[in-house]
Scaffold this active site. Sequence first.
Site, short mmCIF file in Angstrom:
data_model
loop_
_atom_site.label_atom_id
_atom_site.label_comp_id
_atom_site.label_asym_id
_atom_site.label_seq_id
_atom_site.Cartn_x
_atom_site.Cartn_y
_atom_site.Cartn_z
N CYS A 12 0.87 -1.17 0.00
CA CYS A 12 0.00 0.00 0.00
C CYS A 12 0.92 1.23 0.00
CB CYS A 12 -0.85 -0.03 1.26
SG CYS A 12 -1.85 1.44 1.52
N CYS B 99 -0.51 3.79 -6.57
CA CYS B 99 -1.51 3.26 -5.64
C CYS B 99 -1.84 1.87 -6.15
CB CYS B 99 -2.76 4.12 -5.61
SG CYS B 99 -4.13 3.35 -4.72
N1 DGL Z 1 -3.95 0.83 -2.19
C1 DGL Z 1 -3.46 1.85 -1.34
C2 DGL Z 1 -2.27 2.56 -1.93
O1 DGL Z 1 -1.49 1.95 -2.63
C3 DGL Z 1 -4.40 2.80 -0.66
C4 DGL Z 1 -5.78 2.91 -1.08
C5 DGL Z 1 -6.61 3.62 -0.04
O2 DGL Z 1 -6.99 2.94 0.92
O3 DGL Z 1 -6.87 4.82 -0.19
O4 DGL Z 1 -2.06 3.72 -1.66
#
Ligand code: DGL
Length: 290
Positions: A89, A208
Site C-alpha cells: 500500500c 496506488c
Molecule cells: N492501495 C493503497 C495505496 O497503494 C491505498 C488505497 C486507499 O486505501 O486509499 O495507496
Amino acid sequence: MNITLSFFYICMKQLSTKAGPIGIFDSGYGGLTIFEYIRKELPQYDYIYLGDNARAPYGSRSFEIVYEFTLQAVTKLFEMGCQLVILACNTASAKALRSIQQNDLQNLDPSRRVLGIIRPTAEIIDELTTSKHVGILGTAGTIQSKTYEMEIAKLFPHIIASGQSCPMWVPLVENNEYNDAGADFFVKKYIDSLLLKDSSIDSIILGCTHYPLLYNKIREYTPEHIKIIPQGTYVASSLKDYLQRHPEIDIKCTKNGVSKFFTTESHEKFQEIGSMFLNQQIEVEQITIP
Ligand code: DGL
C-alpha cells in the site's frame, strides 16, 4: 507433563515464532495487484494477505490514523507468525513505514522486517523515462507526503517528478465500479490535471496499488507515447533480490506454496471481488484488528 514433553513444547514454540508466511498488507483489495506478482515470482513461499477493507480507504486519512491502522495491521500479521511484512500500500508506505521501521520494530521484535513499495518503484524509474519528466498518480495521502518525489530526488536528482492525487479512484475500485462508464469522468479528469502540470512527462507511475484495476481506462485517456507503470513486477523482483541478499530473513519464511486471505470486512465480499482480481477462487476469513 514429563520433562521430555515440556522440552518438546518449548522447542516447538521457539520454532513457530521463528518462521512463518510472508505478510502482505493493504487497506483493501489493491495489494492483491502486488501479491499476484510476488506469488508469480516467488511461488514456493507461504503468504498471508490482509486487507483492512472495513477501514478503507486510507488515502484521505490523516498521517496519525494511517500510522495507527498500519501499526495495528503489522502487529496482527506478526501475531499470525509473519517474520516479514510487505506494506503493499503506497499510502501506508508513505505515512507509516518509516516510523514503524525506526521506532516500533525494536519494541515489537527487532529480528522481523517490514518493507514498503515506494522505494523499489522509485529505483527503476530512470530506466523507463527518456524525457526525465515523470508523473505519479496516487492517493491524496501519498501525493501530499511527497515521498515519491523525495525518493526519486535522492536516487536520480536529474528527474523532474510531478504528483497528482486521484481521490475518487480507490472508492471506484473498492465498490467494484471501476469498469463502469461513470469511472471515465474521474479517470480523464486526474490524467488531464497531471499532464497540465508538466507536458513533458513520458512515464506515469501508478502509485496506488488499486490503480492497476483501472489500467484500461487510464490507457484510454493517456496519450499513446506515455508509459503507464504499475508496480507489481518491480516490487516482486525487488523482494526476490532482497531475500537473496538477506538469507537470515529468507530462512524465516516458510515455503509450502500456501496463501491465506484475511479481511476486516465481509469475507463473502472479499471472496467474490478478490477471486475476480486474482482470476482464481479464494477462501477468505474475516478477522478484527487490533
Ligand atoms: N492501495 C493503497 C495505496 O497503494 C491505498 C488505497 C486507499 O486505501 O486509499 O495507496
